[in-house]
Design an enzyme around this catalytic site. Sequence first.
Site, mmCIF file in Angstrom:
data_model
loop_
_atom_site.group_PDB
_atom_site.id
_atom_site.type_symbol
_atom_site.label_atom_id
_atom_site.label_comp_id
_atom_site.label_asym_id
_atom_site.label_seq_id
_atom_site.Cartn_x
_atom_site.Cartn_y
_atom_site.Cartn_z
ATOM 1 C CE LYS A 66 17.454 14.143 45.218
ATOM 2 N NZ LYS A 66 16.794 12.887 45.628
ATOM 3 C CB SER A 67 11.144 15.021 41.971
ATOM 4 O OG SER A 67 11.384 14.776 43.329
ATOM 5 N N GLY A 81 16.765 6.510 46.055
ATOM 6 C CA GLY A 81 15.488 5.860 46.338
ATOM 7 C C GLY A 81 14.459 6.112 45.249
ATOM 8 C CG ASP A 100 12.898 15.359 50.105
ATOM 9 O OD1 ASP A 100 12.773 14.373 50.866
ATOM 10 O OD2 ASP A 100 12.745 15.273 48.870
ATOM 11 C CE LYS A 129 11.550 10.855 53.045
ATOM 12 N NZ LYS A 129 10.907 10.532 51.765
ATOM 13 N NE ARG A 156 17.251 13.100 54.965
ATOM 14 C CZ ARG A 156 16.909 13.294 53.693
ATOM 15 N NH1 ARG A 156 15.679 13.685 53.396
ATOM 16 N NH2 ARG A 156 17.793 13.107 52.732
HETATM 17 C C1 S3P Z 1 10.457 11.824 45.820
HETATM 18 C C2 S3P Z 1 9.539 11.583 46.809
HETATM 19 C C3 S3P Z 1 9.847 11.701 48.241
HETATM 20 C C4 S3P Z 1 11.133 12.460 48.498
HETATM 21 C C5 S3P Z 1 12.227 12.051 47.572
HETATM 22 C C6 S3P Z 1 11.829 12.259 46.126
HETATM 23 C C7 S3P Z 1 10.049 11.675 44.415
HETATM 24 O O1 S3P Z 1 9.945 10.416 48.805
HETATM 25 O O2 S3P Z 1 11.541 12.292 49.839
HETATM 26 O O3 S3P Z 1 13.402 12.803 47.843
HETATM 27 O O4 S3P Z 1 10.775 12.164 43.525
HETATM 28 O O5 S3P Z 1 8.998 11.074 44.171
HETATM 29 P P1 S3P Z 1 8.617 9.658 49.329
HETATM 30 O O6 S3P Z 1 7.641 9.732 48.259
HETATM 31 O O7 S3P Z 1 9.028 8.261 49.646
HETATM 32 O O8 S3P Z 1 8.217 10.431 50.544
#
Ligand code: S3P
Length: 434
Positions: A21-22, A94, A315, A342, A346
């Site tokens: 996803k990232s 997010g 995650d 989150k 959680r």
């Molecule tokens: C992500 C960073 C994480 C993670 C999110 C994806 C990203 O959040 O929990 O699912 O793609 O940069 P945080 O950086 O706020 O911890």
Amino acid sequence: MEFNVMPGGTICGEVRVPGDKSISHRSIMLGALAQGQTRITGFLEGEDALATVAAFRAMGVQIDGPSGGEVTVHGVGMRGLVAPPNALDLGNSGTSVRLLAGLLAGQDFDVELTGDESLRARPMGRVIEPLTRMGADIRGAGGDHLPLFIRGSQDLQGIHYDLPMASAQVKSCALLAGLYACGRTSVTEPAPTRDHTERMLRGFGYEVSSGNGKVGINGGGSLTATDIDVPADISSAAFFLVAASIAPGSDLILTHVGINPTRTGVLNILNLMGADISQHNVGEVGGEPVADIHVRYAPLKGIDIPLDQVPLAIDELPVLFIAAACAQGRTVLRGARELRVKESDRIAAMAEGLTTLGIDNEVLEDGIIIEGGILRGGLIHTFHDHRIAMAFAIAALRAKEEIQILDCDHVATSFPDFDAMARGVGLQISARTD
Ligand code: S3P
């Protein structure tokens, strides 16, 4: 949608879980700002990544696909985005909203960012603060929340920012704004967080310095389109890593999984708990390490989760709580306050479900203590959080009775067709849409 999962089963076979996803989000963002065409394979066709695609289409970027995980982004260059006709709605994502806030702070048009009920409840002050310091004009509803209003045509200045929390989203937000800032933008992190933004910027030909917990870039450069092969998401693989670890007789191979060291906390923690996990065909695609992961059942033991592993498994902690519930002895997690902000709180959501299943636990302000034990069945509330839903589906492998999980629609944000893939390897799960 709700899941009904019958107790027991073994997990066997070979699967490739959907794309990371990232990395999927970032491939669209950087592809859009690059010069030339970026061809992406293995793209995650989940709602969160699709929200990023829709946002860039609304800003005038031609994006073909996704189809079978293939996407072509026709880059418009650093200054080629146009004002979207309406507020950009990033749904549940997010990552989309926080990274976009940085990237849009330096444009010459105004924009409004919003999202669903869960996203509107999440803190945005963490991105408003560094961006404001850089000279952005950005305001949130009630200070800290969506919708965010960003006024264009501001002159951004590079800053140094000490991240108050270990957050790759905030780090990435500052770096993406830094592309448009005058001079140098750098960030220090309190603990290592996922570094996909830095790696991908380099892949697009942008110079990034990093070392000793500090990352920096100079503003004013440009990006050159490149091909991106998105590895399978270790965060999605995590459900199956735990599934095969807790279900006697299991033997599973997960192929082409991203094993970037800033993401492998789940492997390290499971190994400390006694899991039987090995890596094969280790290689690299587009600057990201990948491997096939072989996991077999092994009796797990409770551990104190090392603090330095928490941001590297942030995650994956919900499903690791299920591993802890099935382990012998006590597992202690601390230093995980971020879990409370989150897609749901959680810690609270998992504690409630574990209690329903008869597992003793003690909620801490920044973590949880879980006593391994016998799992009953029961009715689970997910608080509309995809990872809570999938974690409790996996728990059924060791439960005595059926587990019914309400409100599972959000599973599609990160893992479309989770239930079908899980059924294919042996989880007795059925999905019902009312
Ligand atoms: C992500 C960073 C994480 C993670 C999110 C994806 C990203 O959040 O929990 O699912 O793609 O940069 P945080 O950086 O706020 O911890």
